[in-house]
Design a protein around this motif. Structure first.
Motif, PDB file in Angstrom:
ATOM      1  N   GLY A 288       7.018   2.926   8.047  1.00  0.00           N
ATOM      2  CA  GLY A 288       8.181   3.798   8.173  1.00  0.00           C
ATOM      3  C   GLY A 288       8.240   4.820   7.052  1.00  0.00           C
ATOM      4  N   GLU A 289       7.492   4.555   5.999  1.00  0.00           N
ATOM      5  CA  GLU A 289       7.275   5.484   4.886  1.00  0.00           C
ATOM      6  C   GLU A 289       8.469   5.662   3.959  1.00  0.00           C
ATOM      7  OE1 GLU A 289       5.716   8.829   7.415  1.00  0.00           O
ATOM      8  OE2 GLU A 289       3.835   8.358   6.421  1.00  0.00           O
ATOM      9  N   GLY A 290       9.405   4.702   4.008  1.00  0.00           N
ATOM     10  CA  GLY A 290      10.511   4.743   3.059  1.00  0.00           C
ATOM     11  C   GLY A 290      10.194   3.833   1.883  1.00  0.00           C
TER      12      GLY A 290
ATOM     13  N   GLU B 210      -2.495  -8.632   8.866  1.00  0.00           N
ATOM     14  CA  GLU B 210      -3.483  -9.416   9.622  1.00  0.00           C
ATOM     15  C   GLU B 210      -3.860 -10.688   8.861  1.00  0.00           C
ATOM     16  OE1 GLU B 210      -6.711  -6.755  10.808  1.00  0.00           O
ATOM     17  OE2 GLU B 210      -5.233  -5.190  11.054  1.00  0.00           O
TER      18      GLU B 210
ATOM     19  N   GLY C 141       7.340  -3.361   2.036  1.00  0.00           N
ATOM     20  CA  GLY C 141       6.303  -4.139   1.356  1.00  0.00           C
ATOM     21  C   GLY C 141       5.438  -3.339   0.402  1.00  0.00           C
TER      22      GLY C 141
ATOM     23  N   CYS D 190       7.060  -4.461  15.447  1.00  0.00           N
ATOM     24  CA  CYS D 190       7.594  -3.130  15.109  1.00  0.00           C
ATOM     25  C   CYS D 190       6.938  -2.011  15.906  1.00  0.00           C
ATOM     26  CB  CYS D 190       7.363  -2.809  13.633  1.00  0.00           C
ATOM     27  SG  CYS D 190       8.081  -3.983  12.508  1.00  0.00           S
TER      28      CYS D 190
ATOM     29  N   LYS E 133     -12.160  -1.754   6.227  1.00  0.00           N
ATOM     30  CA  LYS E 133     -12.813  -1.684   7.537  1.00  0.00           C
ATOM     31  C   LYS E 133     -12.608  -0.356   8.259  1.00  0.00           C
ATOM     32  CE  LYS E 133      -9.339  -4.243  10.217  1.00  0.00           C
ATOM     33  NZ  LYS E 133      -9.168  -5.455  11.048  1.00  0.00           N
TER      34      LYS E 133
ATOM     35  N   ALA F 225      -1.784  -2.526  -1.985  1.00  0.00           N
ATOM     36  CA  ALA F 225      -1.972  -3.734  -2.793  1.00  0.00           C
ATOM     37  C   ALA F 225      -3.422  -3.852  -3.251  1.00  0.00           C
ATOM     38  CB  ALA F 225      -1.549  -4.971  -1.997  1.00  0.00           C
TER      39      ALA F 225
ATOM     40  N   ILE G  89       6.295  -9.071   1.660  1.00  0.00           N
ATOM     41  CA  ILE G  89       7.277  -8.099   2.150  1.00  0.00           C
ATOM     42  C   ILE G  89       8.693  -8.617   1.914  1.00  0.00           C
ATOM     43  CG2 ILE G  89       8.220  -7.068   4.272  1.00  0.00           C
ATOM     44  CD1 ILE G  89       5.461  -6.691   5.291  1.00  0.00           C
TER      45      ILE G  89
ATOM     46  N   GLY H 107       2.990  -5.437  12.670  1.00  0.00           N
ATOM     47  CA  GLY H 107       3.751  -6.653  12.418  1.00  0.00           C
ATOM     48  C   GLY H 107       4.255  -6.628  10.989  1.00  0.00           C
TER      49      GLY H 107
ATOM     50  N   GLY I 255      12.209  -5.385   5.011  1.00  0.00           N
ATOM     51  CA  GLY I 255      10.922  -5.175   5.674  1.00  0.00           C
ATOM     52  C   GLY I 255       9.998  -4.271   4.879  1.00  0.00           C
TER      53      GLY I 255
ATOM     54  N   ALA J  92      -8.167  -1.755   1.531  1.00  0.00           N
ATOM     55  CA  ALA J  92      -7.804  -0.663   0.624  1.00  0.00           C
ATOM     56  C   ALA J  92      -6.430  -0.099   0.944  1.00  0.00           C
ATOM     57  CB  ALA J  92      -8.863   0.431   0.653  1.00  0.00           C
TER      58      ALA J  92
ATOM     59  N   TRP K  18      15.439   2.072  12.479  1.00  0.00           N
ATOM     60  CA  TRP K  18      15.509   2.954  11.304  1.00  0.00           C
ATOM     61  C   TRP K  18      15.229   4.406  11.675  1.00  0.00           C
ATOM     62  CZ3 TRP K  18      11.258  -0.530  11.703  1.00  0.00           C
ATOM     63  CH2 TRP K  18      10.001   0.059  11.825  1.00  0.00           C
TER      64      TRP K  18
ATOM     65  N   ALA L 247      -6.589  -8.681   0.338  1.00  0.00           N
ATOM     66  CA  ALA L 247      -5.537  -7.645   0.365  1.00  0.00           C
ATOM     67  C   ALA L 247      -5.584  -7.003   1.737  1.00  0.00           C
ATOM     68  CB  ALA L 247      -5.774  -6.622  -0.737  1.00  0.00           C
TER      69      ALA L 247
ATOM     70  N   GLY M 239      -3.654  -7.104   4.285  1.00  0.00           N
ATOM     71  CA  GLY M 239      -2.450  -6.713   5.014  1.00  0.00           C
ATOM     72  C   GLY M 239      -1.897  -7.795   5.931  1.00  0.00           C
TER      73      GLY M 239
HETATM   74  C1  LIG Z   1       5.986  -0.235  11.599  1.00  0.00           C
HETATM   75  C2  LIG Z   1       6.046  -0.590  10.146  1.00  0.00           C
HETATM   76  C3  LIG Z   1       6.943   0.071   9.304  1.00  0.00           C
HETATM   77  C4  LIG Z   1       6.979  -0.234   7.950  1.00  0.00           C
HETATM   78  N1  LIG Z   1       7.823   0.488   7.157  1.00  0.00           N
HETATM   79  C5  LIG Z   1       7.823   0.279   5.812  1.00  0.00           C
HETATM   80  C6  LIG Z   1       8.603   1.090   4.956  1.00  0.00           C
HETATM   81  O1  LIG Z   1       9.283   2.030   5.389  1.00  0.00           O
HETATM   82  N2  LIG Z   1       8.573   0.832   3.619  1.00  0.00           N
HETATM   83  C7  LIG Z   1       7.804  -0.168   3.084  1.00  0.00           C
HETATM   84  O2  LIG Z   1       7.822  -0.367   1.853  1.00  0.00           O
HETATM   85  N3  LIG Z   1       7.044  -0.946   3.879  1.00  0.00           N
HETATM   86  C8  LIG Z   1       7.020  -0.743   5.225  1.00  0.00           C
HETATM   87  N4  LIG Z   1       6.223  -1.518   6.037  1.00  0.00           N
HETATM   88  C9  LIG Z   1       5.392  -2.544   5.409  1.00  0.00           C
HETATM   89  C10 LIG Z   1       4.232  -1.884   4.677  1.00  0.00           C
HETATM   90  O3  LIG Z   1       3.522  -1.046   5.569  1.00  0.00           O
HETATM   91  C11 LIG Z   1       3.295  -2.934   4.104  1.00  0.00           C
HETATM   92  O4  LIG Z   1       4.057  -3.854   3.343  1.00  0.00           O
HETATM   93  C12 LIG Z   1       2.208  -2.349   3.215  1.00  0.00           C
HETATM   94  O5  LIG Z   1       1.321  -1.566   3.940  1.00  0.00           O
HETATM   95  C13 LIG Z   1       1.445  -3.484   2.557  1.00  0.00           C
HETATM   96  O6  LIG Z   1       0.355  -3.033   1.836  1.00  0.00           O
HETATM   97  P1  LIG Z   1      -0.962  -3.938   1.763  1.00  0.00           P
HETATM   98  O7  LIG Z   1      -1.868  -3.213   0.853  1.00  0.00           O
HETATM   99  O8  LIG Z   1      -0.605  -5.343   1.458  1.00  0.00           O
HETATM  100  O9  LIG Z   1      -1.531  -3.958   3.247  1.00  0.00           O
HETATM  101  P2  LIG Z   1      -2.032  -2.733   4.262  1.00  0.00           P
HETATM  102  O10 LIG Z   1      -1.375  -1.497   3.796  1.00  0.00           O
HETATM  103  O11 LIG Z   1      -1.785  -3.262   5.572  1.00  0.00           O
HETATM  104  O12 LIG Z   1      -3.551  -2.647   3.906  1.00  0.00           O
HETATM  105  C14 LIG Z   1      -4.472  -3.609   4.328  1.00  0.00           C
HETATM  106  C15 LIG Z   1      -5.808  -2.931   4.503  1.00  0.00           C
HETATM  107  O13 LIG Z   1      -6.808  -3.918   4.725  1.00  0.00           O
HETATM  108  C16 LIG Z   1      -7.691  -3.471   5.724  1.00  0.00           C
HETATM  109  N5  LIG Z   1      -8.320  -4.663   6.308  1.00  0.00           N
HETATM  110  C17 LIG Z   1      -7.746  -5.595   7.100  1.00  0.00           C
HETATM  111  N6  LIG Z   1      -8.618  -6.545   7.423  1.00  0.00           N
HETATM  112  C18 LIG Z   1      -9.789  -6.216   6.824  1.00  0.00           C
HETATM  113  C19 LIG Z   1     -11.072  -6.822   6.793  1.00  0.00           C
HETATM  114  N7  LIG Z   1     -11.313  -7.954   7.445  1.00  0.00           N
HETATM  115  N8  LIG Z   1     -12.053  -6.222   6.093  1.00  0.00           N
HETATM  116  C20 LIG Z   1     -11.818  -5.047   5.427  1.00  0.00           C
HETATM  117  N9  LIG Z   1     -10.618  -4.428   5.431  1.00  0.00           N
HETATM  118  C21 LIG Z   1      -9.612  -5.016   6.112  1.00  0.00           C
HETATM  119  C22 LIG Z   1      -6.804  -2.713   6.676  1.00  0.00           C
HETATM  120  O14 LIG Z   1      -7.561  -1.818   7.466  1.00  0.00           O
HETATM  121  C23 LIG Z   1      -5.857  -2.009   5.719  1.00  0.00           C
HETATM  122  O15 LIG Z   1      -6.334  -0.751   5.337  1.00  0.00           O
HETATM  123  C24 LIG Z   1       6.148  -1.246   7.414  1.00  0.00           C
HETATM  124  C25 LIG Z   1       5.283  -1.933   8.248  1.00  0.00           C
HETATM  125  C26 LIG Z   1       5.205  -1.605   9.591  1.00  0.00           C
HETATM  126  C27 LIG Z   1       4.246  -2.331  10.459  1.00  0.00           C
END
Ligand SMILES: Cc1cc2nc3c(=O)[nH]c(=O)nc-3n(C[C@H](O)[C@H](O)[C@H](O)COP(=O)(O)OP(=O)(O)OC[C@H]3O[C@@H](n4cnc5c(N)ncnc54)[C@H](O)[C@@H]3O)c2cc1C
Lengths: 396, 67
Positions: free
Chosen positions: A48-50, A161, A295, A182, A37, A17, A288, A263, A293, A14, A211, A157, A159
């Motif tokens: 980083g929240e930008g 991992e 995403g 990171c 989870k 994405a 990403i 990561g 960086g 959640a 940053w 979705a 992330g």
């Molecule tokens: C240190 C750092 C700084 C960053 N700074 C920026 C920034 O400034 N701007 C920006 O745009 N992007 C930034 N990013 C990247 C950004 O955080 C990600 O691209 C974004 O969170 C991706 O969204 P997502 O929904 O794909 O994945 P996530 O936001 O990672 O969401 C994945 C979710 O899946 C859940 N999950 C994982 N495995 C399972 C499982 N097996 N079963 C159930 N749930 C599971 C996780 O708990 C998580 O809640 C940064 C990343 C890092 C690490």
């Protein structure tokens, strides 16, 4: 007997994405279940929240209370700390808001739930269910108790991992040079400039950058990404970040109130993001931007397309790899070219010496560029340091 | 069974609870996808792990050790 649930579309994860996918699948009439989870959506923050802001409308996100500050632009600091300022006009909205990521993620999950998606917390996927080569759901644990969830369409979705896709056999493993390690501190009592997101390049962060993203006056996210292929030993991301902070009095006097790690993939677009019964979205599909960086935006943009295609596949009873080409075509048309271009640019930047960085930023001092494209930058650099541009012939 | 080292790969891999910030970097970089993260617990499938040490380097705070 093992407990079993069934749904049309199962979204694992959640984050932005996942919530976007869940929302758009539900809005288009599918029965949607999103599992997460963690015990709390969006927390702990790994970001980083930008983020830029020009894409929000496209995916149906209304700016909300999750905005901390609206910045005017970005500043790139060369190794000798000459500054290149990029504002909205020259960059085309590359930077926009610094946000409260946990609030943002929750807002998106609320949108998904309001559109009709079910949400289960403390529920982790532990393996995919396969039948005749097709993915038909996942094995999961809720509060530690195992059960199965069957779904016509499963969405990975999850992330960075990115385990769901790899369990399904999709090729999302990364090369060392395509990942960053990171670390970030949220620091108070610092002298940050709330008008800018700052990026420090060069040896201070091999293959990545430091940053500083301001959250309010005196409060900022100070973080680092280091390319994995440039790491030799343990805890190097932390060492580089601590060194950088120690050398910058404006931040050395600060107090850390939060530590964030994670990561980040900085890879080319993956070759395949869907197979029979399954699609990957967001970081799980390595979406990403390899240069910045960032995403959040790409995950949301692809999430909308993914949700729409998932609902249509349910409707037509065609959750096949062939049908999911519609998703592949959609997200690639919108994102792939830029991802690829920025991956090439990242590869180049990672190979530059501190001297070259300094010359590039120096050449741009006082030069007015109508639009900050690679081409325009190189033209300006060529005028002052023709030897430097020889390294970039493929970009001209 | 996870946690049972084989004779060949007898070196033990573990994440220090005192250092770990549960950020998941190790999980994503593992080429064999053999690391699992619960909210506050990291486990390695020691039968699959080849001790390639990519996770050791990726860990931003140096929590993973192979001993
Ligand atoms: C240190 C750092 C700084 C960053 N700074 C920026 C920034 O400034 N701007 C920006 O745009 N992007 C930034 N990013 C990247 C950004 O955080 C990600 O691209 C974004 O969170 C991706 O969204 P997502 O929904 O794909 O994945 P996530 O936001 O990672 O969401 C994945 C979710 O899946 C859940 N999950 C994982 N495995 C399972 C499982 N097996 N079963 C159930 N749930 C599971 C996780 O708990 C998580 O809640 C940064 C990343 C890092 C690490």
């Amino acid at each position: 007997m093992v407990k079993e649930l069934a749904t049309d579309v199962l979204v694992v994860g959640a984050g932005p994405a996942g919530s976007m996918t869940a929302k758009w699948a539900a809005k288009n009439g599918a029965r949607v279940l999103m599992i997460e989870k963690r015990q709390e959506i969006g927390s702990p923050v790994r970001c980083g929240e930008g983020m830029s802001k020009d894409w929000l409308k496209e995916v149906g996100i209304t700016p909300g209370r999750w905005i901390n500050v609206e910045v005017e632009g970005a500043r790139i600091f060369s190794p000798s700390e000459k500054i290149l300022e990029i504002n909205e006009k020259s960059a085309g909205n590359e930077v926009g808001y610094v946000v409260e990521r946990d609030g943002f993620d929750k807002a998106l999950a609320i949108d998904a739930a309001n559109a009709g998606a079910e949400v289960l917390l403390k529920t982790a996927a532990t393996q995919v269910l396969k039948e005749g080569g097709r993915i038909v759901g996942v094995r999961a644990k809720q509060f530690g108790e195992p059960f199965e969830i069957r779904a016509a369409v499963t969405i990975g979705a999850d992330g960075f991992e990115s385990q769901v896709g790899r369990w399904a056999g999709l090729p999302t493993n990364l090369a060392l040079r395509d990942m960053d390690s990171c670390l970030q501190y949220r620091m108070t009592n610092v002298d940050c400039d709330v008008r800018y997101c700052d990026f420090y390049l060069g040896k201070v962060a091999p293959g990545g950058y430091v940053w500083v993203f301001p959250k309010e006056k005196g409060l900022a996210n100070v973080g680092i990404g280091v390319q994995l292929s440039k790491i030799q030993g343990m805890a190097e991301a932390r060492k580089y970040l601590d060194d950088w902070i120690a050398k910058h009095p404006a931040y050395a006097k600060g107090r850390t109130i939060d530590v964030v790690g994670g990561g980040v993939s900085i890879s080319k677009p993956v070759t395949q993001a869907a197979a029979d019964g399954i699609m990957l979205v967001g970081d799980a599909a390595r979406m990403i931007d390899p240069l910045t960086g960032g995403g959040i935006a790409n995950g949301c943009i692809a999430g909308k397309i993914c949700g729409e295609v998932a609902a249509e596949a349910v409707h037509l009873r065609t959750p096949t790899k062939e049908f999911f080409q519609k998703y592949e075509k959609g997200w690639r048309a919108r994102l792939e070219e830029k991802l690829y271009r920025n991956w090439l640019a990242k590869e180049k930047l990672c190979s530059l010496s501190d001297e070259t960085f300094d010359k590039i930023v120096d050449a741009l001092q006082g030069v007015h560029l109508e639009k900050l494209t690679v081409h325009n930058i190189l033209k300006a650099v060529h005028a002052k340091y023709p030897d430097v541009t020889r390294e970039f012939e493929e970009f001209l | 069974m996870p946690g049972t080292p084989t004779a060949k790969k007898s070196r033990h891999i573990e994440s220090s609870g005192q250092l770990c910030i549960y950020c998941g970097a190790c999980v994503g970089v593992c080429p064999l996808n053999c690391i699992y993260l619960d909210e506050t617990r990291i486990t390695f499938d020691e039968k699959i792990c080849t001790r390639c040490e990519i996770c050791v380097k990726a860990c931003p705070v140096g929590a993973i050790e192979i001993g």
